[in-house]
Design a protein around this motif. Structure first.
Motif: not given
Length: 415
Positions: A43-49, A272-282, A331-341
């Motif tokens: 989600l972080i990576t795609v929103l940045s793109i 819309m892309v953010g909401l779709l990817l948020l479903s993965v988090v859900a 999971g959120i902490g590791v995912g956020a760090a990986l997404g920022v990277l």
């Protein structure tokens, strides 16, 4: 924090990270954390793109589009030099340049193409847009030659013309002759090409203001005055303030009114892309429900002992909230760090993939870009983390409530 909740956090985190757990429950918990890592990072990576694409689109299109315009409510503006001098004295307005524009049909090498023909003041245009910097061949100064034209590269390619060639332009006005009424047309010579690597390359053309006034039959009038403001993003507010000082019959418009639909579409696509990817988090968050339900069933004896030792129902709920949030936060902490990277190095990663695979993933002639643009915005990161935490909290409510409802007497009766 009440003293009773210190033990709840300690016990809940022990449940989350203890190695002495049921193996199947450990697998489910690990899958939940990995799902959270994948969802948050994606989600972080795609929103940045998406932010990068929006910025590229804005920078390229607005290289040709001024920050704002002043137009007449009806007809054309006469005496534009005096109006331009007044406008540049207004707060926030840095430069002003006149223009004429209309839809035309170009004919070249047996091909017809619709286009937008804009007549500009060659000297002033450089102060309100970056079209001169986008020139590939020739310069805007070449437009001072009578009946010369500068084309976008896509338009020139479609017409099969190059600098030095001629083409015919047909305008949406009529010429009355003794032989009848005919569309007004004129032969122009191509003196330059520009490219911003966006849609305007395929439809935009420029002539000098003098040539445009003769082609359009505008006399000394112009369609409007282009403006450059001190801040692109503040242009809507500055143009709204400018409107209050304009004479009756003049209207101030900003770039969001002429190009806003495109950028609203990009913004909606990002949502819309953010909401779709948020479903993965859900999905990952609600996997925590399975983990906690299994933990409640496994720890029934522990819950009964804690209740007999004086733990309240709220304390039991806090234990399983801590258990669920411990897994989720990891999971959120590791995912956020990986997404920022990933978002910070996505261009290098795609370049490495292209070298490794031996292919060009983004052909500039097709996609208008040669690499994935990414622009990390920390408010997006914060929003993703907050949404993920909220989903994880909601997923923990039902199992924690079920744990608090366990009757210790019934459990211990069979121990």
């Amino acid at each position: 924090m009440p003293l009773g909740f210190h033990y709840a956090i300690f016990v809940g985190l022990r449940y989350s990270f203890s190695r002495r757990r049921n193996r199947f429950a450990s697998v489910i918990a690990t899958v939940s954390m990995l799902g959270m890592v994948l969802g948050v990072a994606s989600l972080i990576t795609v929103l940045s793109i998406m932010n990068g694409f929006a910025a590229e689109l804005r920078d390229r299109i607005l290289a040709l589009v001024p920050h704002g315009f002043v137009v007449a409510a009806e007809g054309r503006i006469e005496g534009w030099p005096q109006l331009a001098e007044v406008l540049v004295l207004q707060p926030g307005v840095l430069a002003a340049a006149p223009y004429l524009t209309d839809k035309v049909i170009f004919s070249g090498q047996g091909t017809l193409r619709g286009a937008s023909l804009t007549a500009i003041d060659v000297q002033r245009q450089a102060t309100v847009s970056s079209v001169n910097e986008a020139m590939l061949t020739g310069t805007l100064a070449d437009l001072q030659q009578p009946f010369s034209v500068v084309l976008g590269t896509g338009l020139a390619r479609g017409l099969g013309v190059a600098p030095g060639d001629t083409l015919d332009v047909t305008l949406p006005s009529l010429t009355v002759t003794p032989l009848g009424t005919f569309p007004r047309s004129k032969r122009l010579r191509v003196v330059g090409l520009f490219a911003v690597n966006a849609q305007p390359d395929g439809y935009q053309a420029y002539v000098s203001l003098e040539t445009g006034q003769r082609l359009f039959g505008a006399g000394a009038g112009v369609d409007g005055i282009q403006l450059r403001t001190s801040d692109l993003m503040q242009a809507p507010r500055q143009l709204a303030a400018l409107q209050q000082s304009l004479a009756p019959g003049l209207l101030a418009r900003d770039w969001t009114q002429t190009q806003g639909s495109l950028f609203r579409a990009v913004k909606m696509e990002k949502i819309m892309v953010g909401l779709l990817l948020l479903s993965v988090v859900a999905v990952a968050a609600f996997n925590i429900v399975s983990t906690l339900v299994m933990a409640v069933a496994e720890k029934r004896g522990d819950i009964a002992v804690l209740r007999t030792m004086g733990a309240r129902a709220g304390g039991i709920m806090a234990i399983f909230f801590a258990h669920g949030l411990g897994l989720a936060c990891t999971g959120i902490g590791v995912g956020a760090a990986l997404g920022v990277l990933l978002a910070s190095h996505i261009a290098r990663i795609t370049a490495a993939l292209e070298r490794w695979l031996g292919v060009k993933l983004f052909d500039p002639s097709v996609y208008f870009i040669s690499e994935l643009p990414a622009r990390l915005q920390w408010q997006d990161v914060a929003a993703v983390i907050a949404a993920s935490l909220l989903l994880s909290l909601l997923a923990s409510v039902y199992p924690a409530w079920r744990a608090s409802r366990i009757a210790p007497a019934e459990v211990l009766r069979y121990e």
